[in-house]
Design a protein around this motif. Structure first.
Motif, mmCIF file in Angstrom:
data_model
loop_
_atom_site.group_PDB
_atom_site.id
_atom_site.type_symbol
_atom_site.label_atom_id
_atom_site.label_comp_id
_atom_site.label_asym_id
_atom_site.label_seq_id
_atom_site.Cartn_x
_atom_site.Cartn_y
_atom_site.Cartn_z
ATOM 1 N N LYS A 155 4.086 -17.107 -28.312
ATOM 2 C CA LYS A 155 4.585 -17.803 -29.504
ATOM 3 C C LYS A 155 3.451 -18.324 -30.360
ATOM 4 O O LYS A 155 3.524 -18.264 -31.579
ATOM 5 N N GLU A 156 2.374 -18.800 -29.748
ATOM 6 C CA GLU A 156 1.350 -19.414 -30.606
ATOM 7 C C GLU A 156 0.565 -18.395 -31.429
ATOM 8 O O GLU A 156 0.124 -18.717 -32.517
ATOM 9 N N ILE A 157 0.401 -17.163 -30.935
ATOM 10 C CA ILE A 157 -0.399 -16.238 -31.744
ATOM 11 C C ILE A 157 0.407 -15.161 -32.457
ATOM 12 O O ILE A 157 -0.100 -14.537 -33.380
ATOM 13 N N ILE B 40 -6.592 -33.034 -17.208
ATOM 14 C CA ILE B 40 -7.040 -31.630 -17.275
ATOM 15 C C ILE B 40 -7.161 -31.248 -18.751
ATOM 16 O O ILE B 40 -6.197 -31.388 -19.514
ATOM 17 N N THR B 41 -8.303 -30.756 -19.147
ATOM 18 C CA THR B 41 -8.512 -30.438 -20.559
ATOM 19 C C THR B 41 -9.664 -29.469 -20.757
ATOM 20 O O THR B 41 -10.720 -29.630 -20.135
ATOM 21 N N GLN B 42 -9.475 -28.473 -21.571
ATOM 22 C CA GLN B 42 -10.562 -27.562 -21.897
ATOM 23 C C GLN B 42 -11.582 -28.290 -22.759
ATOM 24 O O GLN B 42 -12.763 -28.358 -22.435
ATOM 25 N N SER B 43 -11.113 -28.832 -23.880
ATOM 26 C CA SER B 43 -12.024 -29.382 -24.894
ATOM 27 C C SER B 43 -12.601 -30.736 -24.508
ATOM 28 O O SER B 43 -13.695 -31.097 -24.945
ATOM 29 N N GLY B 44 -11.829 -31.509 -23.754
ATOM 30 C CA GLY B 44 -12.241 -32.882 -23.470
ATOM 31 C C GLY B 44 -12.058 -33.806 -24.654
ATOM 32 O O GLY B 44 -12.515 -34.955 -24.635
ATOM 33 N N GLU B 45 -11.376 -33.320 -25.702
ATOM 34 C CA GLU B 45 -11.208 -34.134 -26.913
ATOM 35 C C GLU B 45 -9.748 -34.303 -27.316
ATOM 36 O O GLU B 45 -9.473 -34.926 -28.343
ATOM 37 N N THR B 46 -8.809 -33.752 -26.581
ATOM 38 C CA THR B 46 -7.397 -33.852 -26.952
ATOM 39 C C THR B 46 -6.972 -35.327 -26.989
ATOM 40 O O THR B 46 -7.125 -36.050 -25.993
ATOM 41 N N ALA B 47 -6.455 -35.757 -28.144
ATOM 42 C CA ALA B 47 -6.208 -37.190 -28.354
ATOM 43 C C ALA B 47 -5.259 -37.764 -27.305
ATOM 44 O O ALA B 47 -5.516 -38.840 -26.752
ATOM 45 N N THR C 186 -1.585 -25.525 -22.509
ATOM 46 C CA THR C 186 -1.985 -24.650 -21.406
ATOM 47 C C THR C 186 -2.523 -25.443 -20.228
ATOM 48 O O THR C 186 -2.255 -25.116 -19.062
ATOM 49 N N SER C 187 -3.261 -26.502 -20.510
ATOM 50 C CA SER C 187 -3.824 -27.310 -19.416
ATOM 51 C C SER C 187 -2.703 -27.960 -18.606
ATOM 52 O O SER C 187 -2.830 -28.170 -17.395
ATOM 53 N N TYR C 188 -1.594 -28.277 -19.276
ATOM 54 C CA TYR C 188 -0.421 -28.806 -18.564
ATOM 55 C C TYR C 188 0.134 -27.728 -17.611
ATOM 56 O O TYR C 188 0.521 -28.026 -16.483
ATOM 57 N N ALA D 32 -6.081 -19.734 -28.736
ATOM 58 C CA ALA D 32 -5.274 -19.506 -27.533
ATOM 59 C C ALA D 32 -6.170 -19.641 -26.308
ATOM 60 O O ALA D 32 -7.169 -18.941 -26.166
ATOM 61 N N SER D 33 -5.799 -20.533 -25.427
ATOM 62 C CA SER D 33 -6.614 -20.769 -24.243
ATOM 63 C C SER D 33 -6.409 -19.634 -23.231
ATOM 64 O O SER D 33 -5.278 -19.276 -22.911
ATOM 65 N N THR D 34 -7.487 -19.075 -22.744
ATOM 66 C CA THR D 34 -7.390 -17.954 -21.793
ATOM 67 C C THR D 34 -8.213 -18.250 -20.542
ATOM 68 O O THR D 34 -7.662 -18.604 -19.497
HETATM 69 O O1 M6R Z 1 -8.468 -28.801 -24.857
HETATM 70 P P1 M6R Z 1 -7.191 -29.022 -24.088
HETATM 71 O O2 M6R Z 1 -7.126 -28.239 -22.849
HETATM 72 O O3 M6R Z 1 -6.958 -30.502 -23.811
HETATM 73 O O4 M6R Z 1 -6.051 -28.541 -25.047
HETATM 74 C C1 M6R Z 1 -4.701 -28.684 -24.712
HETATM 75 C C2 M6R Z 1 -3.810 -27.848 -25.614
HETATM 76 O O5 M6R Z 1 -3.928 -28.280 -26.942
HETATM 77 C C3 M6R Z 1 -4.151 -26.358 -25.517
HETATM 78 O O6 M6R Z 1 -4.105 -25.892 -24.204
HETATM 79 C C4 M6R Z 1 -3.184 -25.525 -26.391
HETATM 80 O O7 M6R Z 1 -1.903 -25.597 -25.879
HETATM 81 C C5 M6R Z 1 -3.690 -24.080 -26.490
HETATM 82 N N1 M6R Z 1 -3.787 -23.674 -27.853
HETATM 83 C C6 M6R Z 1 -2.816 -23.102 -25.758
HETATM 84 O O8 M6R Z 1 -3.294 -21.812 -25.839
#
Ligand code: M6R
Length: 365
Positions: free
Chosen positions: A244-246, A104-111, A60-62, A157-159
């Motif tokens: 698709k993811e949920i 760009i990242t929600q979690s800040g931990e995506t490898a 989603t961040s992409y 799911a990122s919202t």
């Molecule tokens: O934490 P991040 O934004 O780095 O995560 C990136 C993806 O793993 C994340 O957006 C994932 O695609 C979500 N589950 C989508 O809803």
């Protein structure tokens, strides 16, 4: 913590008006018709010299990064591109020193995003983060950045991270634009548009009942297409990813006009297409893409401007949304797409907050 909501995902969808208020708080400067950020750590000279921007992210961040490409191009007139972090980290692209890189990242931990950031820093590029989780690895290791202030996002799911990412990117584009060609009057207009957005989203959320009824009609689909153009092409990709993811229903997002180059072969009476078609510069073009789908017997669900009769005459089902300038349409149209995925997933008996095979943050390569 869930309050009256049955799932975190629904709670987080409904939190978006407030999340946007928090993301914008203290950052819009009406006097100078620009935006300000506390932690960018860029000098005025560095800012002026930026001549290219690269976003790197996953999922989603992409998609938010793709919206960023259009925003930076249109509002700041700075060339921008986005690359999957998993690809960027293993490439060796020529990047000059006036290029600014954003992870760009929600979690800040995506490898993969963390590795892309490290690789970019290793090469000596200024690398900033657009991040939600305070003190996360990416937030700590970046040279500076902007927090989303969206509050905790628990549903897989990122919202609200997506919509606040888009808003932060719009503010950054405003900021860069104002250090270049954008006039004070244009800056003031953008600020007014952004300030109106939380209430616009409150109004947008009223589409929920309509979306629920539509979900019941299409919950047994095996394949769903999501189509949009320009700013709404990433919006279509994001809508498809949510579904698709949920719900585990196969979904594809495409730029609407690209359908005739192959994917239109998928269209039949059992394959609904979700069209993102609010009023804007490419409205007529998207309408003719919609006709192409109808001509092949495909059911059409349209996310359209309130009261749009032209769309209603063609589409099988319409989800009305308030009108906003095009650069904010990905934010507004995200709401019905999130709700549609949520309602369909519930009807399919899926665990919306914890879909199979997925984790909230992907900390392995
Ligand atoms: O934490 P991040 O934004 O780095 O995560 C990136 C993806 O793993 C994340 O957006 C994932 O695609 C979500 N589950 C989508 O809803």
């Amino acid at each position: 913590e869930l309050g009256d909501f049955p799932h975190y995902m629904l709670k987080e969808i409904y939190e978006q008006p407030e999340a946007l208020e928090n993301a914008m708080r203290g950052r819009l400067d009406v006097g100078d018709a620009t935006a300000h950020f506390g932690g960018l750590n860029l000098s005025a000279q560095q800012l002026r010299q930026i001549d290219r921007v690269i976003f790197t992210a996953c999922g989603t961040s992409y998609h938010a990064g793709m919206v960023g490409e259009y925003l930076f191009e249109e509002l700041a007139r700075v060339p921008a591109e986005v690359e999957y972090a998993s690809e960027f980290r293993y490439r060796n692209p020529p990047i000059d020193r006036n290029t600014l890189i954003f992870a760009i990242t929600q979690s800040g931990e995506t490898a993969d995003t963390l590795a892309a950031l490290r690789e970019s820093k290793r090469m000596g590029h200024t690398t900033l983060a657009i991040c939600n989780v305070v003190g996360s690895s990416i937030a700590r290791e970046a040279d500076g950045g902007v927090y989303l202030h969206a509050g905790p996002e628990v549903g897989v799911a990122s919202t609200k991270a997506f919509t606040t990412q888009c808003a932060v990117l719009a503010m950054l584009a405003l900021y860069l634009g104002r250090s270049r060609h954008l006039s004070a009057a244009q800056g003031e207009k953008i600020i007014a548009d952004l300030q109106a957005l939380p209430d616009v989203l409150r109004e947008t959320l009223r589409c929920h009942d309509r979306v629920k009824a539509i979900a019941a009609k299409y919950a047994d689909a095996r394949n769903v297409l999501y189509l949009g153009r320009q700013y709404l092409y990433p919006g279509a990709l994001e809508g498809a990813l949510k579904l698709k993811e949920i719900s585990y229903i196969h979904a594809e997002g495409y730029p609407a006009a690209e359908m005739k180059h192959g994917p239109i072969a998928l269209v039949d009476e059992q394959t609904p297409s979700v069209f993102l078609v609010p009023r804007g510069a490419v409205f007529d073009k998207v309408m003719s893409n919609m006709q192409e789908i109808k001509a092949r017997g495909g059911p059409v669900i349209a996310v359209a401007s309130h009261g749009d009769r032209e769309v209603a005459a063609v589409a099988d089902d319409v989800i009305p949304v308030p009108d906003v300038p095009e650069y904010l349409q990905p934010i507004v149209t995200a709401i019905p797409l999130q709700l549609l995925a949520y309602e369909i997933a519930l009807l399919c008996g899926c665990d919306v907050d914890k879909p199979r095979n997925l984790a909230k943050s992907v900390t392995v390569e």
